[in-house]
Design a protein around this motif. Structure first.
Motif, short mmCIF file in Angstrom:
data_model
loop_
_atom_site.label_atom_id
_atom_site.label_comp_id
_atom_site.label_asym_id
_atom_site.label_seq_id
_atom_site.Cartn_x
_atom_site.Cartn_y
_atom_site.Cartn_z
N TRP A 1 0.87 -1.17 0.00
CA TRP A 1 0.00 0.00 0.00
C TRP A 1 0.91 1.22 0.00
O TRP A 1 1.59 1.50 0.97
CB TRP A 1 -0.93 0.02 1.22
CG TRP A 1 -1.83 1.22 1.23
CD1 TRP A 1 -2.92 1.46 0.42
CD2 TRP A 1 -1.71 2.38 2.06
NE1 TRP A 1 -3.48 2.68 0.72
CE2 TRP A 1 -2.76 3.27 1.72
CE3 TRP A 1 -0.81 2.75 3.07
CZ2 TRP A 1 -2.92 4.50 2.35
CZ3 TRP A 1 -0.99 3.98 3.69
CH2 TRP A 1 -2.04 4.84 3.33
N ASN A 2 0.99 1.89 -1.15
CA ASN A 2 1.88 3.04 -1.30
C ASN A 2 3.29 2.69 -0.83
O ASN A 2 3.88 3.37 0.01
CB ASN A 2 1.33 4.25 -0.53
CG ASN A 2 0.03 4.77 -1.12
OD1 ASN A 2 -0.24 4.57 -2.31
ND2 ASN A 2 -0.78 5.42 -0.32
N SER B 1 -2.81 1.24 -4.13
CA SER B 1 -1.76 2.25 -3.98
C SER B 1 -1.97 3.40 -4.96
O SER B 1 -2.44 3.21 -6.08
CB SER B 1 -0.38 1.63 -4.22
OG SER B 1 -0.06 0.70 -3.21
N THR C 1 3.04 2.09 -7.13
CA THR C 1 3.57 0.81 -6.66
C THR C 1 3.36 -0.30 -7.69
O THR C 1 4.27 -1.08 -7.99
CB THR C 1 2.92 0.41 -5.32
OG1 THR C 1 3.37 1.29 -4.29
CG2 THR C 1 3.29 -1.01 -4.93
N ASP D 1 0.73 5.61 -5.47
CA ASP D 1 2.07 6.16 -5.67
C ASP D 1 2.87 5.42 -6.73
O ASP D 1 4.10 5.53 -6.79
CB ASP D 1 2.85 6.11 -4.34
CG ASP D 1 3.15 4.68 -3.89
OD1 ASP D 1 2.48 3.75 -4.41
OD2 ASP D 1 4.03 4.50 -3.03
#
Length: 323
Positions: free
Chosen positions: A25-26, A56, A60, A58
């Motif tokens: 997660w991120n 996520s 990922t 970001d």
């Protein structure tokens, strides 16, 4: 570099590769180093990587597909929690032809040292003295500096242990088995040691144990899910064992400094205790945990102040939402 190791040409059921399961997660900041460390950590094993991503934002998922193109990526579509991510990854691995011989559940901020996973997987075949079976094996964990040992072994939660931690602190109380969940005896980390449960940053689980215990409990969004699973496995005759020949570095998180995460951790501890004990014992456990958090709040710790406030709210244990 490939992150897929082909299974044997004609694997027998349950004799396939080791499933390396990672919940993200991120996690883009820590994931590249984790992926780069896998070949060393998994040395000597046939393995495949499954990444379960909890929505996520970001990059990922793109990062995994770029750095580990042979990995199986499962997208849950929401921030579903750690246990839900483990279940999603297990579901993907269950579809492999021939199954898998063991699962390695990893945090993305873990860095295994060479051969760590093989020691853990091999330990799953070692029976304890009482005639049970090793269903879960864990390594020595070190802080980010690579030298400071993490006390990762735990005893089953009890009222007396919660009270001992509240009065004298878990590290000092850890020397006395009746007064703390935390195992601090240095000798316990120098030899293969059985524990009621252990920190879940990195653990190997046998296919038999997973079949007997079933899915991870998704009602624990984060924290206590590994406690619940280890205790459930023990109830079914599968024990948790530390293997000191296996080692890994755990960068760690911010649960101790984040009021929101520490509150979630604290409430989940009491929720798990309530699930396994009666109302009177749970009231005692909750009071002991509240004493610990209130005393630390008085010393100016914001995370404990938030946890203590949550513990006294009516209905606080009915549902614990995730961050």
């Amino acid at each position: 570099m490939s992150y897929l190791r082909p299974a044997s040409p004609r694997p027998l059921p349950g004799s396939g590769p080791v499933a390396v399961l990672v919940v993200t997660w991120n996690s883009s900041a820590v994931l590249p180093e984790f992926l780069a460390s896998l070949p060393e950590g998994m040395a000597g094993l046939d393995w495949r990587l499954v990444v379960a991503d909890n929505d996520s934002a970001d990059g990922t998922v793109d990062l995994v597909r770029s750095l580990a193109p042979d990995a199986t990526v499962v997208q849950t579509g929401r921030n579903a929690g750690y246990a839900a991510g483990v279940n999603a990854a297990l579901g993907a691995a269950a579809g492999w032809q021939g199954g898998f011989r063991a699962a390695l559940v990893c945090n993305p901020d873990v860095r295994m040292r060479r051969g760590c996973a093989k020691v853990l997987v091999d330990a799953l075949d070692a029976p304890p003295a009482d005639g049970g079976r090793v269903g879960i094996s864990v390594p020595l964990l070190y802080e980010e500096d690579g030298r400071s040992l993490v006390h990762s072994l735990r005893r089953e939660p009890r009222v007396t242990r919660a009270l001992g931690e509240a009065v004298i602190g878990n590290r000092r109380a850890g020397r006395f088995p009746r007064l703390s969940e935390l195992v601090t005896d240095p000798a316990a980390y120098e030899r293969p040691t059985y524990a009621d449960w252990a920190t879940g940053a990195l653990m190997a689980l046998s296919a038999d144990c997973l079949a007997a215990c079933g899915r991870w409990d998704e009602s624990f969004f984060l924290y206590s899910e590994e406690t619940e699973y280890c205790l459930r496995a023990r109830d079914r005759g599968y024990h948790t064992r530390l293997e000191p020949a296996a080692a890994a570095v755990h960068i760690g998180g911010d649960s101790r400094t984040s009021p929101r995460l520490w509150t979630l951790l604290t409430l989940n501890r009491v929720r798990l205790y309530r699930r396994r004990h009666g109302a009177l014992a749970t009231a005692g456990f909750r009071a002991a945990v509240l004493l610990r958090e209130a005393s630390r709040a008085a010393l100016g710790r914001p995370a404990s102040r938030a946890a203590a406030a949550a513990l006294v709210r009516p209905g606080a244990l009915r549902a614990v939402p995730g961050p």
